[in-house]
Design a protein around this motif. Sequence first.
Motif, PDB file in Angstrom:
ATOM      1  N   PHE A  64       0.831  -1.211   0.000  1.00  0.00           N
ATOM      2  CA  PHE A  64       0.000   0.000   0.000  1.00  0.00           C
ATOM      3  C   PHE A  64       0.862   1.255   0.000  1.00  0.00           C
ATOM      4  CE2 PHE A  64      -2.288   3.393   2.151  1.00  0.00           C
ATOM      5  CZ  PHE A  64      -3.485   3.419   1.445  1.00  0.00           C
ATOM      6  N   THR A  65       1.946   1.231   0.767  1.00  0.00           N
ATOM      7  CA  THR A  65       2.844   2.390   0.783  1.00  0.00           C
ATOM      8  C   THR A  65       3.545   2.571  -0.555  1.00  0.00           C
ATOM      9  OG1 THR A  65       4.732   1.109   1.613  1.00  0.00           O
ATOM     10  CG2 THR A  65       3.237   2.064   3.243  1.00  0.00           C
ATOM     11  N   PHE A  66       3.704   1.482  -1.311  1.00  0.00           N
ATOM     12  CA  PHE A  66       4.313   1.572  -2.637  1.00  0.00           C
ATOM     13  C   PHE A  66       3.351   2.213  -3.642  1.00  0.00           C
ATOM     14  CE2 PHE A  66       5.419  -0.431  -6.773  1.00  0.00           C
ATOM     15  CZ  PHE A  66       6.686   0.123  -6.915  1.00  0.00           C
ATOM     16  N   LEU A  67       2.066   1.872  -3.524  1.00  0.00           N
ATOM     17  CA  LEU A  67       1.066   2.411  -4.443  1.00  0.00           C
ATOM     18  C   LEU A  67       0.655   3.830  -4.061  1.00  0.00           C
ATOM     19  CD1 LEU A  67      -1.224  -0.753  -4.789  1.00  0.00           C
ATOM     20  CD2 LEU A  67       0.508   0.060  -6.397  1.00  0.00           C
ATOM     21  N   PHE A  68       0.666   4.144  -2.782  1.00  0.00           N
ATOM     22  CA  PHE A  68       0.246   5.461  -2.307  1.00  0.00           C
ATOM     23  C   PHE A  68       1.323   6.031  -1.385  1.00  0.00           C
ATOM     24  CE2 PHE A  68      -3.534   2.868  -3.045  1.00  0.00           C
ATOM     25  CZ  PHE A  68      -4.235   3.664  -3.937  1.00  0.00           C
TER      26      PHE A  68
END
Length: 286
Positions: free
Chosen positions: A114-118
């Motif tokens: 999730f931190t990679f996408l956002f």
Amino acid sequence: MEKPRPVTQGAKAVALVAVVLLVCVPFLVIVSTSLASTDEVVANGGWVLWPTEPSLDAYRDILDGGIVTHALGVSAGVTLVGTLLSLACTVTLAYALSRPGVFGGRPVLLLVLFTFLFPPGMIPSFLLVKELGLLDSYASLVLPVLVNVFNLVVLRGFFQGVPEELYEAARLDGAGDWRVLVSVVLPLSKAALAVVGLFYAVAYWNSWFYASLYLESDHWPLQQVLRTYVVAGSGLTDATTGEGTVTAPQTVQMAVLVIATVPILLVYPFLQKYFTKGVLTGAIKS
């Protein structure tokens, strides 16, 4: 497959030579200008393709206790410490997420992805660093970027590709998780570790944005100094010992650029044989 025609081979050779010249000539100009004398730089309009009287005066000026000397030490220290810490954290987390049945493994993996996408924005990142008391400290260059998600995914995929029989054999011999990681997994993952370590080292060495946000000028790493004195075109007196310099500004600028570029280039030849294998293996198996 039929043999290529001479015209085709000639066109490929011309294209290859053109690409090599496009890459090498600018770098040659940079190195040559950093070695040229002031008179030669002025006579050639600020750029020299081949110096007639090479001199190391510019390098002596900027490495004689000035801000560049300090910034070089900062970049080397941050790169070394940051790479080691990032490798340690990435390896342990990737190993945990690669093993089936780990408690909370899937939620943690989804949280990491999730931190990679956002990714967080600049203002939330700055506020977090400020609230943690990391402003104007070298920890602000390492802790916010300690684990890179792409590197984590590559290592996780590589660890998943280790034959399950090796894990079972180690378990039968009484090895715990740490022993399996250190004695079985890591020796088989040298290619992936070399590539991930190179990615981290290049990222830390080339980082300037976080330094511009979190650090005062007397704590700047080399890339921020490079941006200030070369890209932004600020005054060059502070880049030397502060006593002024008899060399041309372009010579000092190019010398700073060479010092910022060459060290990381010297690492690539030693890791080149691991590069393709490490990236492709980890990416395919992930």
